[in-house]
Write an enzyme that holds these catalytic residues in place. Structure first.
Site, PDB file in Angstrom:
ATOM      1  N   HIS A  80      -7.390  -1.678   5.926  1.00 31.23           N
ATOM      2  CA  HIS A  80      -6.306  -0.748   6.436  1.00 31.23           C
ATOM      3  C   HIS A  80      -7.083   0.512   6.177  1.00 31.23           C
ATOM      4  O   HIS A  80      -8.235   0.793   5.634  1.00 31.23           O
ATOM      5  CB  HIS A  80      -4.968  -1.093   5.828  1.00 31.23           C
ATOM      6  CG  HIS A  80      -3.764  -0.342   6.538  1.00 31.23           C
ATOM      7  ND1 HIS A  80      -3.762  -0.426   7.786  1.00 31.23           N
ATOM      8  CD2 HIS A  80      -2.875   0.407   5.958  1.00 31.23           C
ATOM      9  CE1 HIS A  80      -2.604   0.591   8.205  1.00 31.23           C
ATOM     10  NE2 HIS A  80      -1.902   0.895   7.079  1.00 31.23           N
ATOM     11  N   ASP A 120      -0.143  -4.006   5.912  1.00 34.44           N
ATOM     12  CA  ASP A 120      -0.790  -3.577   7.479  1.00 34.44           C
ATOM     13  C   ASP A 120      -2.185  -3.981   7.018  1.00 34.44           C
ATOM     14  O   ASP A 120      -3.037  -3.782   6.266  1.00 34.44           O
ATOM     15  CB  ASP A 120      -0.599  -2.225   7.705  1.00 34.44           C
ATOM     16  CG  ASP A 120       0.740  -1.685   7.462  1.00 34.44           C
ATOM     17  OD1 ASP A 120       1.883  -2.376   7.367  1.00 34.44           O
ATOM     18  OD2 ASP A 120       1.057  -0.341   7.616  1.00 34.44           O
ATOM     19  N   HIS A 167       1.239   3.930   1.931  1.00 35.76           N
ATOM     20  CA  HIS A 167       1.881   4.612   3.187  1.00 35.76           C
ATOM     21  C   HIS A 167       3.310   4.475   3.151  1.00 35.76           C
ATOM     22  O   HIS A 167       3.862   3.523   2.480  1.00 35.76           O
ATOM     23  CB  HIS A 167       1.429   3.911   4.443  1.00 35.76           C
ATOM     24  CG  HIS A 167       0.181   4.169   4.904  1.00 35.76           C
ATOM     25  ND1 HIS A 167      -0.730   3.422   5.828  1.00 35.76           N
ATOM     26  CD2 HIS A 167      -0.784   5.469   4.755  1.00 35.76           C
ATOM     27  CE1 HIS A 167      -2.049   4.172   5.969  1.00 35.76           C
ATOM     28  NE2 HIS A 167      -2.116   5.286   5.503  1.00 35.76           N
ATOM     29  N   HIS A 177       6.466  -5.301  11.969  1.00 36.85           N
ATOM     30  CA  HIS A 177       5.802  -3.947  11.926  1.00 36.85           C
ATOM     31  C   HIS A 177       5.728  -3.427  13.330  1.00 36.85           C
ATOM     32  O   HIS A 177       4.585  -3.015  13.644  1.00 36.85           O
ATOM     33  CB  HIS A 177       4.631  -4.164  10.740  1.00 36.85           C
ATOM     34  CG  HIS A 177       4.057  -2.796  10.379  1.00 36.85           C
ATOM     35  ND1 HIS A 177       3.255  -2.064  11.385  1.00 36.85           N
ATOM     36  CD2 HIS A 177       4.567  -2.102   9.331  1.00 36.85           C
ATOM     37  CE1 HIS A 177       2.847  -0.893  10.554  1.00 36.85           C
ATOM     38  NE2 HIS A 177       3.785  -0.839   9.344  1.00 36.85           N
ATOM     39  N   HIS A 234       0.878  -1.076  -0.040  1.00 35.02           N
ATOM     40  CA  HIS A 234       0.157  -0.111  -0.116  1.00 35.02           C
ATOM     41  C   HIS A 234       0.722   1.126  -0.132  1.00 35.02           C
ATOM     42  O   HIS A 234       2.046   1.129   0.278  1.00 35.02           O
ATOM     43  CB  HIS A 234      -0.981   0.016   1.201  1.00 35.02           C
ATOM     44  CG  HIS A 234      -0.280   0.031   2.453  1.00 35.02           C
ATOM     45  ND1 HIS A 234       0.506  -0.930   2.964  1.00 35.02           N
ATOM     46  CD2 HIS A 234      -0.451   0.887   3.660  1.00 35.02           C
ATOM     47  CE1 HIS A 234       0.986  -0.543   4.261  1.00 35.02           C
ATOM     48  NE2 HIS A 234       0.259   0.901   4.600  1.00 35.02           N
ATOM     49  N   ASP A 256       6.102   4.305   4.633  1.00 37.50           N
ATOM     50  CA  ASP A 256       6.971   3.281   5.595  1.00 37.50           C
ATOM     51  C   ASP A 256       6.945   1.997   4.620  1.00 37.50           C
ATOM     52  O   ASP A 256       7.580   1.185   4.929  1.00 37.50           O
ATOM     53  CB  ASP A 256       6.472   2.925   6.710  1.00 37.50           C
ATOM     54  CG  ASP A 256       5.052   2.536   7.144  1.00 37.50           C
ATOM     55  OD1 ASP A 256       4.367   3.107   6.364  1.00 37.50           O
ATOM     56  OD2 ASP A 256       4.681   1.771   7.852  1.00 37.50           O
ATOM     57  N   HIS A 257       6.005   1.883   3.616  1.00 38.82           N
ATOM     58  CA  HIS A 257       6.205   0.799   2.602  1.00 38.82           C
ATOM     59  C   HIS A 257       6.584   0.993   1.245  1.00 38.82           C
ATOM     60  O   HIS A 257       6.764  -0.213   0.460  1.00 38.82           O
ATOM     61  CB  HIS A 257       4.827   0.053   2.517  1.00 38.82           C
ATOM     62  CG  HIS A 257       4.208  -0.483   3.872  1.00 38.82           C
ATOM     63  ND1 HIS A 257       4.444  -1.760   4.078  1.00 38.82           N
ATOM     64  CD2 HIS A 257       3.774   0.350   4.931  1.00 38.82           C
ATOM     65  CE1 HIS A 257       4.054  -1.962   5.589  1.00 38.82           C
ATOM     66  NE2 HIS A 257       3.644  -0.741   6.105  1.00 38.82           N
TER      67      HIS A 257
HETATM   68 ZN    ZN Z   1       3.028   0.376   7.834  1.00 42.36          ZN
HETATM   69 ZN    ZN Z   2      -0.209   1.473   6.564  1.00 40.53          ZN
END
Ligand code: ZN
Ligand code: ZN
Length: 303
Positions: A142, A212, A64, A270, A62, A66-67
């Protein structure tokens, strides 16, 4: 054949020195599959001496940061290093637009081709199917559209016990035996049973990546009998309300999914930046699902 997962980064959105943001490297045979690509992934890939040219498939769960914030850096570096191998990226459809605009305004002209395959956040989708393995996307729950990925290696055909067969045994018959079919010699009437002349080939193995996501029992049917599940465990149980509010999971929830899916092994990760140690995550998860492992950066897990 080796089927294993190297944990490159297993932190969550808030940066901490103890963890890198999400990135995992799945290896099967000579192929490598990068799953998520948080900021700094290219440096960890250098550190772990990963041969980047073997990575021909990248899976992004996805959008976000951090990914996937490491993706444009990784691709740009591959381009500087004269990469020639095509790359396929499996991701939410908007990622193609994001990368295109970044390359456009940096006047980056790629020496290799990127194919985009859009995931579907609403239902499972077969996104890759080749001789080695298949990959389905897994709809997750999510705050924005998000998909996990389910990797299944192909079972090898039965192995021939050639020394047991007569000389010059016809090749079409050998193929039948390997496919598990019995063969009748029309001249003599002798039956050659597949189970007597072959042994079982390497069975299929499977790995599901689920990050996530909020706790979501709907995914259990797709994950049934998967060998290994990676499931996010951002929080411990005392933070259950926060997990629900942010559409993340606790370690106990991750373990419950593994138990309901009848998995062999669970890897959790995570982790929220608020935790200085991970003992509580592991203890709580093991209460529900004994064969749980903490994802730790730099460690390779057999799948
Ligand atoms: Zn994340
Ligand atoms: Zn996320």
């Amino acid at each position: 054949m080796n089927f294993e997962l190297l944990v490159i980064g297993t932190g969550s959105a808030t940066p901490v020195l103890e963890h890198n943001p999400s990135a995992y490297l799945l290896t099967y045979d000579n192929e490598q599959f990068l799953i998520d690509c948080g900021e700094g992934t290219q440096f960890r890939i250098l550190e772990y001496k990963v041969r980047s040219s073997r990575i021909r498939h990248i899976f992004i769960s996805h959008l976000h940061g951090d990914h996937y914030f490491g993706l444009v850096g990784l691709i740009s570096s591959w381009n500087l290093n004269q990469r020639k191998e095509d790359l396929t990226i499996y991701a939410p459809k908007e990622l193609a637009e994001i990368l295109t605009i970044q390359f456009k305004h940096s006047h980056t002209f790629l020496h290799f081709k990127i194919n985009f395959v859009a995931t579907n956040p609403n239902e499972p989708l077969l996104v890759l199917d080749n001789q080695l393995l298949s990959v389905e996307s897994i709809p997750l729950v999510h705050r924005i559209d998000c998909c996990g990925f389910l990797f299944r290696t192909k079972a090898a055909k039965r192995k021939l016990l050639a020394e047991k067969l007569p000389e010059n045994f016809p090749i079409p018959y050998i193929k039948m035996l390997k496919d598990g079919l019995d063969v009748e010699d029309e001249l003599t009437g002798k039956i050659y049973k597949s189970e007597d002349y072959t042994t079982i080939g390497t069975p299929s193995r499977s790995f599901a990546y689920c990050s996530d996501t909020a706790y979501n029992e709907q995914m259990v049917s797709q994950l049934q009998d998967v060998n290994t599940i990676f499931h996010e465990a951002t929080f411990v149980e005392s933070e259950l309300k926060r997990a629900e509010y942010t559409n993340h999971s606790t370690a106990i929830q991750a373990a419950t999914i593994a138990k309901k899916a009848n998995a062999e092994q669970l890897i959790i990760g995570h982790y929220s930046s608020r935790y200085k140690t991970l003992e509580t995550h592991l203890t709580e998860a093991k209460q529900v699902f004994e064969n749980t492992h903490l994802a730790l950066e730099g460690v390779t897990y057999k799948l």
